[in-house]
Design an enzyme around this catalytic site. Structure first.
Site, PDB file in Angstrom:
ATOM      1  N   ARG A  15       1.291  -0.943  -0.342  1.00 26.00           N
ATOM      2  CA  ARG A  15      -0.283   0.136   0.134  1.00 26.00           C
ATOM      3  C   ARG A  15       0.930   1.107   0.157  1.00 26.00           C
ATOM      4  O   ARG A  15       0.893   1.898   0.707  1.00 26.00           O
ATOM      5  CB  ARG A  15      -0.425  -0.096   1.067  1.00 26.00           C
ATOM      6  CG  ARG A  15      -2.070  -1.042   0.781  1.00 26.00           C
ATOM      7  CD  ARG A  15      -3.241  -0.741   1.523  1.00 26.00           C
ATOM      8  NE  ARG A  15      -2.446  -1.200   3.494  1.00 26.00           N
ATOM      9  CZ  ARG A  15      -3.199  -1.077   4.528  1.00 26.00           C
ATOM     10  NH1 ARG A  15      -3.917  -0.581   4.448  1.00 26.00           N
ATOM     11  NH2 ARG A  15      -3.080  -1.415   5.498  1.00 26.00           N
ATOM     12  N   TRP A 561     -19.792  -8.761  -0.344  1.00 24.16           N
ATOM     13  CA  TRP A 561     -18.578  -8.261   0.098  1.00 24.16           C
ATOM     14  C   TRP A 561     -16.835  -9.582   0.438  1.00 24.16           C
ATOM     15  O   TRP A 561     -15.984  -8.758   1.211  1.00 24.16           O
ATOM     16  CB  TRP A 561     -18.918  -7.496   1.614  1.00 24.16           C
ATOM     17  CG  TRP A 561     -19.810  -5.950   0.314  1.00 24.16           C
ATOM     18  CD1 TRP A 561     -18.643  -5.633  -0.326  1.00 24.16           C
ATOM     19  CD2 TRP A 561     -20.005  -5.256   1.857  1.00 24.16           C
ATOM     20  NE1 TRP A 561     -20.204  -4.072  -0.349  1.00 24.16           N
ATOM     21  CE2 TRP A 561     -20.759  -4.441   0.929  1.00 24.16           C
ATOM     22  CE3 TRP A 561     -20.316  -5.653   3.151  1.00 24.16           C
ATOM     23  CZ2 TRP A 561     -21.216  -3.252   1.842  1.00 24.16           C
ATOM     24  CZ3 TRP A 561     -21.471  -4.313   3.770  1.00 24.16           C
ATOM     25  CH2 TRP A 561     -21.644  -3.475   2.359  1.00 24.16           C
ATOM     26  N   GLU A 605     -25.441  -5.151  -4.875  1.00 18.85           N
ATOM     27  CA  GLU A 605     -23.984  -4.425  -5.000  1.00 18.85           C
ATOM     28  C   GLU A 605     -24.041  -5.924  -6.657  1.00 18.85           C
ATOM     29  O   GLU A 605     -23.834  -5.609  -7.064  1.00 18.85           O
ATOM     30  CB  GLU A 605     -23.294  -5.894  -4.052  1.00 18.85           C
ATOM     31  CG  GLU A 605     -21.760  -4.974  -4.489  1.00 18.85           C
ATOM     32  CD  GLU A 605     -21.441  -4.005  -3.850  1.00 18.85           C
ATOM     33  OE1 GLU A 605     -20.109  -4.013  -2.575  1.00 18.85           O
ATOM     34  OE2 GLU A 605     -22.796  -3.078  -3.334  1.00 18.85           O
ATOM     35  N   HIS A 642     -32.054  -3.859   7.129  1.00 19.80           N
ATOM     36  CA  HIS A 642     -31.442  -2.800   6.159  1.00 19.80           C
ATOM     37  C   HIS A 642     -30.719  -2.632   5.192  1.00 19.80           C
ATOM     38  O   HIS A 642     -30.579  -3.756   5.219  1.00 19.80           O
ATOM     39  CB  HIS A 642     -30.726  -2.306   7.771  1.00 19.80           C
ATOM     40  CG  HIS A 642     -30.462  -1.415   7.465  1.00 19.80           C
ATOM     41  ND1 HIS A 642     -30.582   0.389   7.922  1.00 19.80           N
ATOM     42  CD2 HIS A 642     -28.665  -0.489   7.359  1.00 19.80           C
ATOM     43  CE1 HIS A 642     -29.633   0.965   7.479  1.00 19.80           C
ATOM     44  NE2 HIS A 642     -28.966   0.585   7.065  1.00 19.80           N
ATOM     45  N   HIS A 695     -24.166  10.013   8.166  1.00 22.63           N
ATOM     46  CA  HIS A 695     -22.079  10.928   7.335  1.00 22.63           C
ATOM     47  C   HIS A 695     -21.765  11.835   7.551  1.00 22.63           C
ATOM     48  O   HIS A 695     -20.510  12.342   6.927  1.00 22.63           O
ATOM     49  CB  HIS A 695     -22.365  10.067   5.805  1.00 22.63           C
ATOM     50  CG  HIS A 695     -23.411   9.065   5.313  1.00 22.63           C
ATOM     51  ND1 HIS A 695     -24.373   8.637   5.502  1.00 22.63           N
ATOM     52  CD2 HIS A 695     -22.824   7.243   5.037  1.00 22.63           C
ATOM     53  CE1 HIS A 695     -24.553   7.639   5.065  1.00 22.63           C
ATOM     54  NE2 HIS A 695     -23.596   6.548   4.905  1.00 22.63           N
ATOM     55  N   CYS A 727     -28.014   5.366   9.140  1.00 21.53           N
ATOM     56  CA  CYS A 727     -27.468   4.030   9.282  1.00 21.53           C
ATOM     57  C   CYS A 727     -26.963   3.830   9.920  1.00 21.53           C
ATOM     58  O   CYS A 727     -27.169   4.501  11.051  1.00 21.53           O
ATOM     59  CB  CYS A 727     -26.289   4.645   7.996  1.00 21.53           C
ATOM     60  SG  CYS A 727     -25.512   2.988   7.421  1.00 21.53           S
TER      61      CYS A 727
HETATM   62  N1  GLN Z   1     -26.367  -2.830  11.915  1.00 21.20           N
HETATM   63  C1  GLN Z   1     -25.689  -2.076  10.942  1.00 21.20           C
HETATM   64  C2  GLN Z   1     -24.567  -1.086  12.076  1.00 21.20           C
HETATM   65  O1  GLN Z   1     -25.150  -0.542  12.409  1.00 21.20           O
HETATM   66  C3  GLN Z   1     -25.411  -1.772   9.827  1.00 21.20           C
HETATM   67  C4  GLN Z   1     -24.401  -1.163   9.091  1.00 21.20           C
HETATM   68  C5  GLN Z   1     -24.761  -0.714   7.421  1.00 21.20           C
HETATM   69  O2  GLN Z   1     -25.979  -0.421   7.159  1.00 21.20           O
HETATM   70  N2  GLN Z   1     -23.696  -1.004   6.420  1.00 21.20           N
HETATM   71  O3  GLN Z   1     -23.423  -0.465  11.452  1.00 21.20           O
HETATM   72 ZN    ZN Z   2     -26.808   1.203   6.007  1.00 21.63          ZN
END
Ligand code: GLN
Ligand code: ZN
Length: 755
Positions: A15, A561, A605, A642, A695, A727
C-alpha cells in the site's frame, strides 16, 4: 501465443501509494517527494509485470485516485469550481476527488458511485454549460515517457469516450448529443498527440458496452469511433469487460479497430457471439479468459477448452484477463500465515500474469496433458474438493419450498407483533452500531495482540453495552440495540465466526481513492460451529425492560463482500451462509430475543448489469436466501432488515418479497422519490426511512426531523412508519450521536401528539 493484461492495481504491494498520498495530504511530504514516490511505484510495478513476461505494458491505468477522474482531467471535463481554485494541478485534482476547504475556496467533492458490478467506486464527472473541453495530456504523456525511458514497451490506456459520456452527470441545459461531438474531438486530439510520442497500441476501455444498449446508444458509439478511427496512426484496441457485447457485436467487428478485447468469464454470450458471427481475420482478439475479479487459480483444462473453441474461428489471439486486475490483490507471496495448502489455490495479480504465461504456452501445443504446468494445475484444482462439510451440502440439497417461507401472512404477523411487543405509533430505533470510540477499538486491539484475556475483553465489551443501553433507556428510544462494540466490520466479524472463510494479511483491494478492503475468501463449506452473538444480546436484553434487537449480517451481504468460490454457485454459497445464520436466529429466539435485525446492506451489489438477468441470475435466489435465515421463527418474532442505499426503486417488489416485517434504509438523499415508489407498489413491509444523515457530524434539529417525518407520513400509512437514523452510528462521535438521538426521540414524540 502472446498475452497481456487489461490493467493493474495501484495501491501498492505494501500500500505504498496509499501511504504516500495520505502523507502528502497531511503535509508530511512535499509535492515533489510525493510525485517522485508515485513514479518509483509505477516503475516498480512495470518491472514486476515485465519480469513475468508481459511484452506490452498498460500505462495510464495507474491513477492517483481514480481512472474516471483521470479521464475527466485528461479531456478537460472538470467543473469550473475546481479549475478556478488557485491551487496547483495535483491539488485541484484532489479537490475534485475529496473536496477542499481552505483560504483558496470551499468546494465539495464530486459524487462517488459503484463501478459497474464491482466493489470499486469511481468519481462521477459533471458536465455543465460552461465546460470547456481541451486536451490536458500532461500526466498521461509523462507516464508514457517515463515508461519508454525505462525501456518498457507500452500500451496507453484510457477510459473510452462512450463509457465516459455515459457515466457523466449532465448538470447544464445542453443535451447529450452536443457533448458527443465535443468529447469526440478532444479524444481525436488525444490520439494524435499519443501518436506523436508513441507508435504502438492504444487501448480504450469501454465497459459500458456490456450493459443493455438502446439503438440510439449503439449509433452514438458507432458515430464516435467512426470519427476517432479515421486516419489514425496507431493500432487501437477496444477493450470491454464485465460481460458480453451482445447489443453491438456486429458494429464492433465492422469498425476499423485493430484489436477487440472480450470478456470470456462474465460474458455469458461472448463465445456464442464469435461462434455465430465469426471474428474478422485482420483483427486481433484479446481473449479475457483469466478472471480479473476473483482470487482463485484458473482451472487450465476449462480455460484451454474455451480457447480451443475460439481457435476454430480465429487464430489471431492474445490471451488476457477478463477485466483489469484492479479488483484483486497484488500477490499471494505476502500471505505468510495461511499455509501452502490454502495459498496454492490462489492467484492474485502477479500470479495471474504467470497463469497467462503458462496458458499461452500450453495453448500452442497439440496436446498439453503431459506438460508439467498442466499437471500441476490439475493437482491444485482437484484439491478443491477440500470442501469437506458433507452435512452442510446435504442440508442445502434437502431444502424445499417451505424452508423459504414463514407460515403466517405478513399482515397477521405484523398485527400480532405490535400487540405482543407493545409497539405504539411511530416506534423509534437505531440501525445497530454506536460510535466505535478509541476505547472500543483499543479493547479489540489489545485482545488481538494477546494483552488481555477473552474474559477481560468480554467484560469490557459488556461495560460498553451497559452504557449504551442505559443511554438509550434514558432518552426513551423504543427498540434498543447493543451497539456492536465487539465487531470490527459487519462482514469480517461474521466471516471470523463461521467456518469456511479464510482471511488474508495483506490482500488489499482498492475500494476508492486510498481506501482498501481485505475481503474474506469463501474457502470451504460454511457452517456455524456455535452461537456467537447470543451472549452479548442476551446480556443487553437483561439490562432493560425494553426489547434489544438481535443483530446479524445477512447472507447476501456476507457473500457480496467476500471473494466467492468459482466452482460452487453463488446460490449454493448464499444458502449455506443462510442456514448458518438460521441456526443463530433460532438460538437468539430461544434466548428470549423478540426482535432480530438481519442487515442486507449490500443487497444490490451483485445485481446483474443486464435487466434480463436480474431475476434468474440473482434475485431469484438472493431474496430466498434472506428468507431462509428467518423462515422458522415464531409469528410474533419481529424480523427487521436494513439496506444502505435507497437505490432500490427498480427492485421494490423484490425487496417487499424478502418478507421482512420491518425495513430501515438510507433515505436522506433520494427521500421523496423512493417514498413515492413505495406507495405506488403497495409496499407491505413496515418502513423506517432514515430521518437524518449519519454520514456527517451535523446534529439535526427537532424541527428538521419533524419535517422529514411529516413528509414521510404523506406517503406512508402511520401504522407502518418507524423513526430512525439512516445507517449505523459507528463512524460518528459520542457527543453528536447523543444530541441527534435526543432530538430524534423528541421529534417522534411531538409528531405522535399530532397524528
Ligand atoms: N447494523 C449495522 C450498523 O449499524 C449496519 C451497517 C450498514 O448498514 N452498513 O453498523
Ligand atoms: Zn446502512
Amino acid at each position: 501465443m502472446d498475452y497481456t493484461i487489461v490493467g493493474f492495481p495501484r495501491l501498492g504491494e505494501q500500500r505504498e501509494l496509499k501511504r504516500a498520498t495520505e502523507s502528502y495530504w497531511k503535509g508530511d511530504i512535499s509535492r515533489e517527494q510525493f510525485l517522485d514516490d508515485v513514479k518509483e511505484q509505477q516503475v516498480k510495478q512495470w518491472k514486476e509485470q515485465m519480469k513475468r513476461g508481459l511484452k506490452q505494458i498498460p500505462v495510464g491505468d495507474f491513477s492517483l485516485y481514480d481512472m474516471v477522474l483521470d479521464a475527466a482531467f485528461l479531456i478537460g471535463a472538470v467543473p469550473k469550481k475546481y479549475k478556478e481554485l488557485k491551487l496547483n494541478p495535483v491539488d485541484i485534482y484532489f479537490a475534485a476527488a475529496r473536496g477542499y476547504q481552505g483560504k483558496e475556496g470551499d468546494v465539495k467533492a464530486l459524487t462517488m458511485k459503484k463501478w459497474f458490478n464491482t466493489n470499486y467506486h469511481y468519481m462521477v464527472p459533471e458536465l455543465d454549460d460552461d465546460n470547456q473541453f481541451a486536451l490536458n495530456f500532461g500526466r498521461l504523456s509523462e507516464s508514457i515517457i517515463l515508461a519508454k525511458d525505462n525501456g518498457f514497451n507500452v500500451r496507453p490506456v484510457v477510459i473510452g469516450p462512450f463509457t465516459f459520456l455515459k457515466l457523466c452527470r449532465i448538470k447544464g441545459s445542453r443535451v447529450f448529443e452536443e457533448y458527443v461531438t465535443e468529447v469526440t474531438s478532444v479524444y481525436k486530439d488525444l490520439i494524435q498527440k499519443i501518436g506523436d510520442i508513441h507508435d504502438g497500441w492504444i487501448q480504450f476501455d469501454e465497459p459500458y458496452l456490456v450493459r443493455d444498449l438502446t439503438a440510439d446508444d449503439v449509433s452514438v458509439f458507432v458515430k464516435i469511433y467512426t470519427e476517432l478511427l479515421a486516419d489514425k496512426k496507431n493500432k487501437v484496441l477496444l477493450q470491454t469487460y464485465f460481460g458480453d457485447v451482445r447489443d453491438c457485436y456486429k458494429e464492433i467487428i465492422s469498425l476499423p479497430f485493430d484489436g477487440i478485447g472480450l470478456d470470456f468469464v462474465e460474458g455469458k454470450k461472448t463465445a456464442e457471439l464469435i461462434e455465430k458471427n465469426g471474428f474478422p481475420e485482420e483483427k486481433l482478439l484479446f481473449a479475457g479468459i483469466v478472471n480479473g475479479k476473483n482470487v482463485w487459480r484458473s482451472d487450465y483444462s476449462e480455460k484451454l477448452k474455451i480457447l480451443d473453441e475460439v481457435k476454430k474461428k480465429t487464430k489471431n489471439i492474445v490471451l488476457s484477463t477478463s477485466c483489469s486486475l484492479l479488483h484483486v490483490p497484488y500477490t499471494i507471496a505476502h500471505e505468510t500465515k495461511l499455509g501452502e495448502e490454502v495459498t496454492s489455490q490462489f492467484a492474485f495479480a502477479y500470479e495471474k500474469i504467470e497463469e497467462l504465461l503458462e496458458l499461452a504456452k500450453l495453448s500452442t501445443l497439440d496436446s498439453y496433458d503431459g506438460e508439467k504446468e498442466y499437471i500441476k494445475n490439475r493437482t491444485i484444482c482437484d484439491k478443491r474438493v477440500l470442501r469437506t462439510e458433507k452435512s452442510v451440502q446435504e442440508r442445502v440439497d434437502a431444502l424445499s419450498d417451505s424452508d423459504f417461507h414463514r407460515m403466517e401472512p405478513r399482515k397477521e404477523r405484523q398485527e400480532l407483533q405490535r400487540k405482543v411487543l407493545s409497539q405504539g405509533l411511530l416506534p423509534t430505533t437505531t440501525i445497530g452500531s454506536f460510535p466505535q470510540t478509541a476505547e472500543v477499538k483499543q479493547n479489540r486491539s489489545r485482545f488481538r495482540k494477546g494483552e488481555i484475556t477473552k474474559e477481560e475483553y468480554d467484560a469490557r465489551v459488556n461495560e460498553f453495552i451497559k452504557q449504551c443501553i442505559d443511554f438509550q433507556d434514558k432518552i426513551g428510544l423504543d427498540v434498543l440495540v447493543h451497539g456492536e462494540f465487539e465487531r470490527n466490520d459487519m462482514v469480517e466479524y461474521f466471516g471470523e465466526n463461521l467456518s469456511g472463510f479464510v482471511f488474508t494479511e495483506n490482500a488489499w483491494v482498492q475500494s476508492y481513492g486510498t481506501r482498501g478492503l481485505k475481503p474474506p475468501i469463501v474457502f470451504g463449506d460454511i457452517k456455524r460451529e456455535k452461537p456467537f452473538t447470543v451472549a452479548y444480546i442476551k446480556y443487553a436484553n437483561s439490562l432493560t425492560s425494553k426489547d434489544v434487537k438481535g443483530m446479524l449480517t445477512g447472507p447476501v451481504t456476507i457473500l457480496n463482500w467476500s471473494f466467492p468460490r468459482e466452482d460452487i454457485s453463488i446460490k449454493e454459497t448464499m444458502y449455506q451462509i443462510a442456514l448458518a445464520l438460521q441456526d443463530e436466529v433460532l438460538d437468539l429466539e430461544k434466548a428470549g430475543v423478540r426482535i432480530i435485525q438481519i442487515d442486507e446492506a449490500a443487497l444490490r451489489e451483485k445485481l446483474p448489469l443486464r435487466r434480463d438477468d436480474w431475476y434468474e441470475d440473482y434475485l431469484d435466489f438472493a431474496i430466498p436466501a434472506f428468507r431462509l435465515t428467518n423462515s422458522k421463527v415464531k409469528p410474533e418474532t419481529q424480523i427487521h432488515t436494513h439496506m444502505c442505499y435507497s437505490e432500490f426503486e427498480d427492485i421494490i417488489p423484490a425487496i417487499d418479497d424478502m418478507d421482512a416485517d420491518v425495513i430501515t434504509f438510507e433515505a436522506s438523499r433520494s427521500q421523496l422519490t423512493i417514498l413515492d415508489s413505495l406507495k405506488k407498489n403497495n409496499f407491505e413491509t413496515e418502513v423506517g426511512p432514515g430521518v437524518y444523515d449519519i454520514h456527517s457530524p451535523r446534529v439535526p434539529g427537532v424541527e428538521e426531523i419533524k419535517m422529514a417525518i411529516r413528509q414521510m407520513l404523506e406517503k406512508i400509512p402511520k401504522e407502518n412508519l418507524w423513526i430512525n437514523p439512516d445507517c449505523g452510528l459507528k463512524t460518528r462521535g459520542n457527543e453528536e450521536t447523543e444530541k441527534s438521538l435526543i432530538n430524534l426521540v423528541q421529534a417522534a414524540k411531538e409528531i405522535r401528539a399530532e397524528v
